[in-house]
Design an enzyme around this catalytic site. Structure first.
Site, PDB file in Angstrom:
ATOM      1  N   CYS A  64     -15.429   0.385  27.087  1.00 32.80           N
ATOM      2  CA  CYS A  64     -14.361   0.849  27.983  1.00 32.80           C
ATOM      3  C   CYS A  64     -13.375   1.626  27.130  1.00 32.80           C
ATOM      4  O   CYS A  64     -13.041   1.198  26.010  1.00 32.80           O
ATOM      5  CB  CYS A  64     -13.671  -0.348  28.634  1.00 32.80           C
ATOM      6  SG  CYS A  64     -12.280   0.131  29.655  1.00 32.80           S
ATOM      7  N   CYS A 120     -15.716   8.051  29.777  1.00 31.59           N
ATOM      8  CA  CYS A 120     -15.446   6.880  30.612  1.00 31.59           C
ATOM      9  C   CYS A 120     -16.771   6.149  30.765  1.00 31.59           C
ATOM     10  O   CYS A 120     -17.774   6.758  31.145  1.00 31.59           O
ATOM     11  CB  CYS A 120     -14.928   7.349  31.976  1.00 31.59           C
ATOM     12  SG  CYS A 120     -14.748   6.047  33.202  1.00 31.59           S
ATOM     13  N   ASN A 121     -16.759   4.885  30.435  1.00 37.06           N
ATOM     14  CA  ASN A 121     -18.011   4.118  30.532  1.00 37.06           C
ATOM     15  C   ASN A 121     -18.450   3.949  31.975  1.00 37.06           C
ATOM     16  O   ASN A 121     -19.636   3.993  32.284  1.00 37.06           O
ATOM     17  CB  ASN A 121     -17.839   2.743  29.888  1.00 37.06           C
ATOM     18  CG  ASN A 121     -17.919   2.817  28.384  1.00 37.06           C
ATOM     19  OD1 ASN A 121     -18.975   2.628  27.815  1.00 37.06           O
ATOM     20  ND2 ASN A 121     -16.811   3.119  27.742  1.00 37.06           N
ATOM     21  N   ASP A 169     -12.058  11.450  32.263  1.00 35.33           N
ATOM     22  CA  ASP A 169     -11.997   9.990  32.366  1.00 35.33           C
ATOM     23  C   ASP A 169     -11.364   9.647  33.715  1.00 35.33           C
ATOM     24  O   ASP A 169     -10.818  10.519  34.394  1.00 35.33           O
ATOM     25  CB  ASP A 169     -11.121   9.443  31.218  1.00 35.33           C
ATOM     26  CG  ASP A 169     -10.953   7.928  31.287  1.00 35.33           C
ATOM     27  OD1 ASP A 169     -11.971   7.230  31.430  1.00 35.33           O
ATOM     28  OD2 ASP A 169      -9.808   7.450  31.217  1.00 35.33           O
ATOM     29  N   SER A 170     -11.437   8.372  34.057  1.00 31.73           N
ATOM     30  CA  SER A 170     -10.803   7.918  35.294  1.00 31.73           C
ATOM     31  C   SER A 170      -9.280   8.024  35.211  1.00 31.73           C
ATOM     32  O   SER A 170      -8.601   7.985  36.228  1.00 31.73           O
ATOM     33  CB  SER A 170     -11.187   6.463  35.540  1.00 31.73           C
ATOM     34  OG  SER A 170     -10.851   5.688  34.408  1.00 31.73           O
ATOM     35  N   HIS A 212     -10.266   2.015  27.286  1.00 29.28           N
ATOM     36  CA  HIS A 212      -8.972   1.397  26.989  1.00 29.28           C
ATOM     37  C   HIS A 212      -9.047   0.463  25.776  1.00 29.28           C
ATOM     38  O   HIS A 212      -8.049   0.212  25.119  1.00 29.28           O
ATOM     39  CB  HIS A 212      -8.494   0.552  28.175  1.00 29.28           C
ATOM     40  CG  HIS A 212      -7.908   1.332  29.298  1.00 29.28           C
ATOM     41  ND1 HIS A 212      -8.617   2.288  29.986  1.00 29.28           N
ATOM     42  CD2 HIS A 212      -6.686   1.289  29.887  1.00 29.28           C
ATOM     43  CE1 HIS A 212      -7.846   2.793  30.932  1.00 29.28           C
ATOM     44  NE2 HIS A 212      -6.673   2.205  30.899  1.00 29.28           N
ATOM     45  N   GLU A 230      -2.786  -1.500  30.121  1.00 28.30           N
ATOM     46  CA  GLU A 230      -1.914  -0.500  30.757  1.00 28.30           C
ATOM     47  C   GLU A 230      -0.482  -0.998  30.873  1.00 28.30           C
ATOM     48  O   GLU A 230       0.462  -0.217  30.811  1.00 28.30           O
ATOM     49  CB  GLU A 230      -2.452  -0.150  32.141  1.00 28.30           C
ATOM     50  CG  GLU A 230      -3.700   0.673  31.984  1.00 28.30           C
ATOM     51  CD  GLU A 230      -4.050   1.485  33.193  1.00 28.30           C
ATOM     52  OE1 GLU A 230      -3.568   1.161  34.288  1.00 28.30           O
ATOM     53  OE2 GLU A 230      -4.814   2.439  33.017  1.00 28.30           O
TER      54      GLU A 230
END
Ligand code: DGL
Length: 265
Positions: free
Chosen positions: A185, A72-73, A9-10, A187, A153
């Site tokens: 996403c 990760c999209n 993922d990022s 998150h 975050e």
């Protein structure tokens, strides 16, 4: 094919997917790579994301991974082909878009469905493309919701500010009469319950983690399964700060140790 399951993922948001994988396949060894040095991917160009994803998949292959999950999209929408080329004949590749589109096609045929995601994911038009190929009778309305990643975050969820941001985005007339909302996403699973409460369960809220685990169950039927958990999982990040390590609990559910590994030096 034997070996660990690679997940990337990022950053640390993909740990929501890693957690679901671990819950479903506790004996399998996980190797997670979060590209925190290049976070966020949601605002990066397609070329940059392809470049990062190529290097990360080479690393995961070198670790012997039998499956690579692009958790990760933004990376799934920009770099799936590149990762598939790198892994051809060596590891199976799963992205987060196709399993979701197949799931929605099966359960929401003829219905209207909403989607929220980063600029990169929404602007790529990749979900629209895959829906037109796999499930053309689903009508899709997508909106980029760039405030949600920094909000989550910073720990802003289930509070007044997050309520207002979410309500403002979902007040977009495009979301009227949707039967389901795709959280495109990694998150967003952290705000899935909040969305359900704010919208009084008027539609289903669909997140990637469980849908990916189901897809993985199918893929793992073609690989050698671990009979018992013997090997330690590894969680690498390309840039390390203590705040990343503190946040891992939010996304993974329990504290984990992050190892710093710069693939670009
Ligand atoms: N992991 C990204 C995604 O699923 C969100 C965070 C970012 O922008 O890097 O699109």
């Amino acid at each position: 094919m034997a070996g660990p399951i690679g997940v990337f993922d990022s950053g640390i948001g993909g740990l929501t997917v890693a957690r679901s994988i671990k819950d479903h396949f506790p004996n399998e060894k996980l190797i997670y790579f979060g590209d925190t040095a290049h976070l966020p991917y949601g605002d990066k160009s397609r070329d940059a994301i392809r470049h990062y994803s190529q290097r990360i998949s080479q690393f995961l292959l070198a670790q012997g991974c039998k499956v690579i999950v692009i958790a990760c999209n933004s990376a799934s929408s920009s770099a799936y082909e590149v990762v598939s080329e790198v892994c051809e004949g060596k590891a199976l590749v799963i992205n987060v878009i196709d399993p979701m589109v197949r799931y929605v096609g099966k359960h929401y045929s003829g219905k209207k469905v909403g989607l929220i995601g980063t600029h990169r994911t929404v602007d790529s038009g990749e979900y629209e493309k895959r829906f037109s190929e796999i499930a053309p009778d689903v009508s899709l309305f997508s909106l980029s919701t760039p405030l949600l990643v920094p909000m989550i975050e910073e720990g802003y969820y289930q509070n007044q500010i997050s309520h207002e941001i979410i309500e403002d985005y979902l007040a977009n007339p495009g979301f009227q009469e949707i039967s389901a909302l795709i959280l495109a996403c990694t998150h967003y699973p952290l705000i899935a319950d909040e969305i359900r409460e704010l919208t009084q369960n008027k539609f289903e809220v669909l997140g990637s983690p469980d849908i990916i685990s189901r897809e993985l169950a199918e893929a793992l039927r073609h690989t050698e399964r671990q009979k018992r958990s013997v090997e330690k999982d590894h969680f690498y990040v390309s840039d390390f700060t203590e705040s990343f390590e503190h946040s891992t609990k939010k996304f993974f559910g329990v504290e984990i140790h992050l190892e710093h590994l710069d693939l670009w030096s």
